[in-house]
Scaffold this active site. Structure first.
Site, mmCIF file in Angstrom:
data_model
loop_
_atom_site.group_PDB
_atom_site.id
_atom_site.type_symbol
_atom_site.label_atom_id
_atom_site.label_comp_id
_atom_site.label_asym_id
_atom_site.label_seq_id
_atom_site.Cartn_x
_atom_site.Cartn_y
_atom_site.Cartn_z
ATOM 1 N N TYR A 57 0.846 -1.193 0.000
ATOM 2 C CA TYR A 57 0.000 0.000 0.000
ATOM 3 C C TYR A 57 0.882 1.244 0.000
ATOM 4 C CZ TYR A 57 -4.029 2.902 1.510
ATOM 5 O OH TYR A 57 -5.034 3.839 1.603
ATOM 6 N N CYS A 58 0.659 2.134 -0.975
ATOM 7 C CA CYS A 58 1.369 3.422 -1.040
ATOM 8 C C CYS A 58 2.882 3.151 -1.099
ATOM 9 C CB CYS A 58 0.958 4.291 0.139
ATOM 10 S SG CYS A 58 1.589 5.980 0.099
ATOM 11 N N LEU A 59 3.670 3.740 -0.213
ATOM 12 C CA LEU A 59 5.115 3.519 -0.239
ATOM 13 C C LEU A 59 5.469 2.085 0.099
ATOM 14 C CD1 LEU A 59 6.443 6.834 1.322
ATOM 15 C CD2 LEU A 59 6.804 6.018 -1.004
ATOM 16 N N GLY A 76 3.968 -0.339 -1.282
ATOM 17 C CA GLY A 76 3.976 -0.929 -2.615
ATOM 18 C C GLY A 76 5.245 -0.602 -3.374
ATOM 19 N N PHE A 88 -1.360 -1.058 -4.167
ATOM 20 C CA PHE A 88 -2.458 -0.143 -3.864
ATOM 21 C C PHE A 88 -1.910 1.288 -3.880
ATOM 22 C CE2 PHE A 88 -4.019 -3.702 -0.839
ATOM 23 C CZ PHE A 88 -4.573 -4.395 -1.889
#
Length: 593
Positions: free
Chosen positions: A324-326, A328, A352
């Site tokens: 998710y976000c960083l 990812g 994500f």
């Protein structure tokens, strides 16, 4: 950490120059660092030199653009005429007015009567003029144009007529109806907020959402812990599970339980109920002791050691990893490093709202240039970490109307407390970031774009996303100002792997926390086969079919198609292999303030 002079040599000694992007702040004299850190304290970590350079670039090139200045004069005259025409022609809204979608700041019909119509029309005209005045000037750098335009918007927002008692008809009407009771309540709200802020307490209402009691309550066990992460394995709720486990890697700038909020909107609970063995990382909230942890540490302790633990608990199975976000971005780096080193540990990779190309990283780029980073690095050298308040302040500026001005009007002028929900309470539960890691990822990723250009080093050698062959499921959100969807989409030309791209309604957080059954949700989805032809984002948006509802079932179905036959659930932990159950979820790291 007794002094700045002791800290800097110790930090410099811990840095491996072969694996760290050169960091100017590290080479500065302690006195320079102290001066920059003190300046950052006074300016809220905003570099005055960066702002001055942007204004000088804008003003200098505007002075050399007589055609642009003539256009601005003509526009000012036309806007002035239009304001007086619309304000004086009729005092009540007409059918023609109603056909036009009003600015949401002035959507109440009260703004269409009396002098208030003049107030809002004049403000909107001024806003439009300054938007034109700060953009489209030949010679101004793109970064300086964005920064100057942003500063103009922020300054204008201060003078919006909606922010003041005597120029806001909605507030005046409420004041007359309540005999000033709204202002009295607003004053009490203001004093309560100030008291909480001074004492370091979270916003009103967050006490109703307690981690482990009514949020982050999906049953599970902490089965691994190092100095950076705890690994949670969730208790199965089905008689059989898919053999390949799912690992969720949240961003280190957030608490993991955004993906395990209340039971009705917990993505983790949903996936467990679909028959997956789910693991999730919970990052430690770092302090001074973690100041010298770098990006390689986050990869080794946050990905490599965790995959070792999962391999011991669920042996002989590849992992469906989701970031998710960083988180990812970190997962993408780790995946590229694995392929570079001949490791095949992942069955699939899900991203994500995660960027892998940072040439267009959204409005966060406003706060990222050499001057800003030098100041931020100096400030972090003083503390050893980036405070949660600094991150919150940056995001508040990016969305100042929703997070600042509308809140002040509603709570302090109208006297209405906003109702707290689980997502808002999570957002107030902020985290810190180690100084070295934060400086590295800002410079390597955001400023230098090393990852997409094949320069990002892992363990001393660069990685390339072109090496990735793992099937990818990539989710972006339509109104994301942190990771714009077109920026997330760029992974299509960074790897030849199979990519299933999903664009869902919502923002950076609400678009991901989008459980089945939520109203007014939809998503688009389209698969590009491995080695497929590139399609531009605009063409993709035209071609991708639209589906009503949540994207969660589509992701579950995508994973099912890449999973084996159902088997008996694995045990919780593997004590005989050195991974005993340590404690119940949500663990201890998530509770650190």
């Amino acid at each position: 950490m007794s002094s700045q002079t002791e800290f800097l040599p110790a930090l410099a000694k811990s840095i491996d120059p072969a694996t760290v992007t050169p960091n100017p702040a590290i080479r500065k004299k302690p006195l320079d660092v102290k001066v920059l850190a003190a300046l950052a304290q006074m300016t809220g970590s905003i570099s005055p030199m960066s702002l001055a350079l942007a204004v000088f670039d804008w003003a200098g090139h505007l002075a050399l653009a007589p055609g642009k200045r003539m256009d601005l004069l003509s526009q000012a005259y036309a806007l002035n005429q239009e304001v007086w025409r619309t304000a004086s022609s009729r005092s009540e809204a007409t059918e023609e007015d109603e056909e036009e979608k009003p600015d949401r700041r002035f959507a109440d019909p009260a703004w269409q009567s009396g002098p208030f119509k003049l107030f809002c029309q004049a403000f909107l005209a001024t806003e439009a003029w300054w938007q034109s005045a700060t953009t489209g000037i030949p010679g101004v750098s793109r970064h300086h144009e964005h920064l100057t335009s942003f500063m103009a918007r922020q300054l204008l927002d201060i003078f919006s007529p909606g922010n003041y008692l005597f120029s806001n008809p909605v507030v005046l009407r409420r004041t007359m109806e309540t005999g000033g009771g709204n202002l009295a309540q607003g004053w009490r709200n203001f004093m309560e907020d100030m008291e909480r802020r001074i004492n370091g307490r979270p916003p009103v209402g967050t006490e109703n959402f307690q981690v482990g009691k009514n949020v982050a309550v999906t049953p599970g066990k902490v089965v691994f812990r190092n100095r950076l992460v705890e690994l949670i394995q969730y208790v199965p709720t089905t008689d059989k599970v898919y053999p390949e486990p799912v690992l969720i890697v949240p961003a280190w700038i957030m608490k993991y339980y955004i993906l395990d909020l209340s039971p009705h909107n917990s993505l983790i609970k949903y996936m467990v109920d679909q028959g997956y063995t789910v693991f999730c990382l919970s990052w430690k909230n770092p302090g001074e002791e973690e100041a010298n942890l770098g990006m390689d540490d986050y990869l080794s302790m946050g990905i490599d050691e965790v995959l070792d633990a999962i391999a011991a608990i669920v042996p002989d199975q590849k992992v469906h990893a989701a970031g998710y976000c960083l988180g990812g971005t970190l997962l993408s780096i780790a995946n590229a490093a694995m392929h570079r080193d001949g490791q095949d540990r992942l069955a699939s990779m899900t991203l994500f709202t995660a960027q892998t190309d940072f040439t267009e990283p959204g409005e966060l780029a406003l706060f990222i240039d050499d001057s800003e980073l030098a100041m931020l690095e100096a400030q972090m050298r003083d503390t050893g970490y980036l405070t949660a308040g600094q991150m919150a302040g940056a995001f508040q500026l990016l969305n100042s109307y929703d997070l600042l001005w509308s809140k002040m009007v509603n709570e302090y002028l109208l006297g209405e407390r906003s109702s707290m929900n689980d997502l808002m309470a999570w957002n107030a539960d902020a985290t810190r970031m180690p100084a070295l890691m934060h400086a590295q990822y800002l410079r390597r990723l955001f400023l230098n774009d090393d990852l997409s250009e094949g320069r990002y080093p892992v363990r001393g050698k660069p990685v390339a996303l072109t090496d990735i062959r793992t099937p990818i499921y990539c989710v972006a959100t339509l109104t994301d100002h942190v990771a714009p969807w077109r920026s997330v989409y760029k992974i299509h030309y960074l790897t030849p792997a199979e990519i299933t791209f999903v664009l869902t309604k919502g923002g950076h957080n609400a678009g991901i926390v989008s459980e089945p059954g939520r109203r007014n949700r939809y998503y688009q989805i389209l698969e590009r086969p491995a080695g497929g032809v590139y399609v531009s984002p605009d063409d993709w948006q035209q071609q991708a079919p639209r589906h009503e509802g949540s994207w969660w079932p589509a992701w579950s179905a995508w994973l099912q198609a890449r999973s084996g036959t159902l088997v008996k659930p694995p045990a919780l932990g593997a004590p005989q292999k050195g991974y005993p159950v340590l404690m119940d979820a949500p663990g201890s790291y998530v509770l650190e303030k």
